[in-house]
Write a protein that holds these residues in place. Structure first.
Motif, PDB file in Angstrom:
ATOM      1  N   ASP A  52       0.849  -1.193   0.000  1.00 36.01           N
ATOM      2  CA  ASP A  52       0.000   0.000   0.000  1.00 36.01           C
ATOM      3  C   ASP A  52       0.886   1.244   0.000  1.00 36.01           C
ATOM      4  O   ASP A  52       1.876   1.303   0.737  1.00 36.01           O
ATOM      5  CB  ASP A  52      -0.897  -0.006   1.240  1.00 36.01           C
ATOM      6  CG  ASP A  52      -1.836   1.169   1.271  1.00 36.01           C
ATOM      7  OD1 ASP A  52      -1.519   2.138   1.991  1.00 36.01           O
ATOM      8  OD2 ASP A  52      -2.869   1.131   0.574  1.00 36.01           O
ATOM      9  N   GLY A  53       0.536   2.217  -0.845  1.00 38.92           N
ATOM     10  CA  GLY A  53       1.332   3.435  -0.977  1.00 38.92           C
ATOM     11  C   GLY A  53       1.565   4.163   0.330  1.00 38.92           C
ATOM     12  O   GLY A  53       2.606   4.780   0.539  1.00 38.92           O
ATOM     13  N   SER A  54       0.599   4.100   1.245  1.00 37.68           N
ATOM     14  CA  SER A  54       0.749   4.782   2.534  1.00 37.68           C
ATOM     15  C   SER A  54       1.789   4.102   3.423  1.00 37.68           C
ATOM     16  O   SER A  54       2.276   4.697   4.375  1.00 37.68           O
ATOM     17  CB  SER A  54      -0.592   4.843   3.267  1.00 37.68           C
ATOM     18  OG  SER A  54      -1.024   3.533   3.596  1.00 37.68           O
ATOM     19  N   GLN A  55       2.141   2.857   3.104  1.00 42.59           N
ATOM     20  CA  GLN A  55       3.135   2.125   3.887  1.00 42.59           C
ATOM     21  C   GLN A  55       4.550   2.256   3.322  1.00 42.59           C
ATOM     22  O   GLN A  55       5.508   1.845   3.961  1.00 42.59           O
ATOM     23  CB  GLN A  55       2.769   0.643   3.942  1.00 42.59           C
ATOM     24  CG  GLN A  55       1.469   0.356   4.646  1.00 42.59           C
ATOM     25  CD  GLN A  55       1.112  -1.108   4.549  1.00 42.59           C
ATOM     26  OE1 GLN A  55       1.249  -1.718   3.489  1.00 42.59           O
ATOM     27  NE2 GLN A  55       0.664  -1.675   5.663  1.00 42.59           N
ATOM     28  N   LEU A  56       4.654   2.831   2.120  1.00 39.36           N
ATOM     29  CA  LEU A  56       5.954   2.852   1.449  1.00 39.36           C
ATOM     30  C   LEU A  56       7.024   3.592   2.256  1.00 39.36           C
ATOM     31  O   LEU A  56       8.121   3.066   2.451  1.00 39.36           O
ATOM     32  CB  LEU A  56       5.833   3.470   0.051  1.00 39.36           C
ATOM     33  CG  LEU A  56       7.121   3.472  -0.778  1.00 39.36           C
ATOM     34  CD1 LEU A  56       7.621   2.048  -0.995  1.00 39.36           C
ATOM     35  CD2 LEU A  56       6.906   4.175  -2.094  1.00 39.36           C
ATOM     36  N   ALA A  57       6.723   4.789   2.715  1.00 41.36           N
ATOM     37  CA  ALA A  57       7.737   5.582   3.445  1.00 41.36           C
ATOM     38  C   ALA A  57       8.241   4.856   4.694  1.00 41.36           C
ATOM     39  O   ALA A  57       9.466   4.749   4.889  1.00 41.36           O
ATOM     40  CB  ALA A  57       7.195   6.966   3.787  1.00 41.36           C
ATOM     41  N   PRO A  58       7.370   4.342   5.571  1.00 41.73           N
ATOM     42  CA  PRO A  58       7.906   3.644   6.746  1.00 41.73           C
ATOM     43  C   PRO A  58       8.652   2.347   6.401  1.00 41.73           C
ATOM     44  O   PRO A  58       9.632   2.006   7.058  1.00 41.73           O
ATOM     45  CB  PRO A  58       6.675   3.357   7.616  1.00 41.73           C
ATOM     46  CG  PRO A  58       5.486   3.660   6.800  1.00 41.73           C
ATOM     47  CD  PRO A  58       5.919   4.503   5.652  1.00 41.73           C
ATOM     48  N   VAL A  59       8.190   1.643   5.365  1.00 39.82           N
ATOM     49  CA  VAL A  59       8.888   0.415   4.961  1.00 39.82           C
ATOM     50  C   VAL A  59      10.275   0.762   4.432  1.00 39.82           C
ATOM     51  O   VAL A  59      11.268   0.120   4.805  1.00 39.82           O
ATOM     52  CB  VAL A  59       8.071  -0.376   3.906  1.00 39.82           C
ATOM     53  CG1 VAL A  59       8.930  -1.452   3.253  1.00 39.82           C
ATOM     54  CG2 VAL A  59       6.843  -0.982   4.546  1.00 39.82           C
ATOM     55  N   MET A  60      10.374   1.791   3.593  1.00 35.80           N
ATOM     56  CA  MET A  60      11.685   2.186   3.062  1.00 35.80           C
ATOM     57  C   MET A  60      12.603   2.667   4.174  1.00 35.80           C
ATOM     58  O   MET A  60      13.813   2.416   4.154  1.00 35.80           O
ATOM     59  CB  MET A  60      11.531   3.250   1.971  1.00 35.80           C
ATOM     60  CG  MET A  60      10.929   2.732   0.674  1.00 35.80           C
ATOM     61  SD  MET A  60      11.798   1.304  -0.020  1.00 35.80           S
ATOM     62  CE  MET A  60      13.429   1.971  -0.288  1.00 35.80           C
ATOM     63  N   GLN A  61      12.067   3.369   5.154  1.00 34.42           N
ATOM     64  CA  GLN A  61      12.881   3.824   6.293  1.00 34.42           C
ATOM     65  C   GLN A  61      13.411   2.619   7.072  1.00 34.42           C
ATOM     66  O   GLN A  61      14.575   2.604   7.481  1.00 34.42           O
ATOM     67  CB  GLN A  61      12.058   4.728   7.194  1.00 34.42           C
ATOM     68  CG  GLN A  61      12.859   5.349   8.308  1.00 34.42           C
ATOM     69  CD  GLN A  61      12.040   6.356   9.104  1.00 34.42           C
ATOM     70  OE1 GLN A  61      10.871   6.598   8.845  1.00 34.42           O
ATOM     71  NE2 GLN A  61      12.668   6.958  10.095  1.00 34.42           N
ATOM     72  N   ALA A  62      12.570   1.595   7.258  1.00 33.46           N
ATOM     73  CA  ALA A  62      13.010   0.388   7.963  1.00 33.46           C
ATOM     74  C   ALA A  62      14.075  -0.353   7.163  1.00 33.46           C
ATOM     75  O   ALA A  62      15.081  -0.809   7.720  1.00 33.46           O
ATOM     76  CB  ALA A  62      11.810  -0.521   8.234  1.00 33.46           C
ATOM     77  N   VAL A  63      13.856  -0.478   5.851  1.00 37.88           N
ATOM     78  CA  VAL A  63      14.839  -1.151   4.998  1.00 37.88           C
ATOM     79  C   VAL A  63      16.177  -0.427   5.082  1.00 37.88           C
ATOM     80  O   VAL A  63      17.231  -1.042   5.301  1.00 37.88           O
ATOM     81  CB  VAL A  63      14.344  -1.242   3.535  1.00 37.88           C
ATOM     82  CG1 VAL A  63      15.468  -1.663   2.594  1.00 37.88           C
ATOM     83  CG2 VAL A  63      13.161  -2.184   3.427  1.00 37.88           C
TER      84      VAL A  63
END
Length: 140
Positions: A52-63
């Motif tokens: 989901d697009g709304s999850q992209l920023a936190p997922v990328m920060q975690a990665v």
């Protein structure tokens, strides 16, 4: 650092809120993979895979938090910074060489430093003309 015969740990000459970092542009894929730990195309791949697009920023920060390799240090000796810059340029040149299509990065690498006490100084520079008419022969 030696002071009055006593050895002290290295000191950052210009402390600030930022720590040492590497900045790159141009053909970023090789260094993205080396330093960040992932391709510049990962966000799009995650979205295409159903994230989901709304999850992209936190997922990328975690990665990024788990995969980043900080290569520059505070304080970093000038010789190490020179070697790091040369390594990063060489890595990019070699990576691009093996991609399909024409080489878009290559040739000899010019290296210079700018320091507080020496100002601008060539470390390695190619000469387009014979040394006797180049007018700058006081460098490596």
């Amino acid at each position: 650092m030696l002071r009055n015969g006593e050895c002290f740990a290295p000191e950052q000459q210009f402390p600030g809120t930022e720590s040492a970092f590497v900045l790159w542009a141009g053909q970023p894929e090789a260094l993205n993979r080396l330093i960040l730990g992932y391709s510049q195309h990962l966000p799009e791949a995650l979205l295409q895979g159903g994230l989901d697009g709304s999850q992209l920023a936190p997922v990328m920060q975690a990665v990024r938090g788990l995969t980043v390799t900080p290569l520059a240090t505070d304080p970093m000796p000038t010789g190490d910074a020179i070697a790091l810059a040369d390594f990063l340029v060489s890595t990019t040149k070699h990576y691009v060489h093996f991609l399909k299509g024409a080489d878009t990065v290559g040739g000899e690498t010019d290296i210079a430093t700018v320091t507080r006490y020496e100002g601008f100084k060539w470390i390695r520079r190619k000469h387009h003309y014979p040394r006797e008419i180049n007018l700058e022969t006081d460098h490596v």
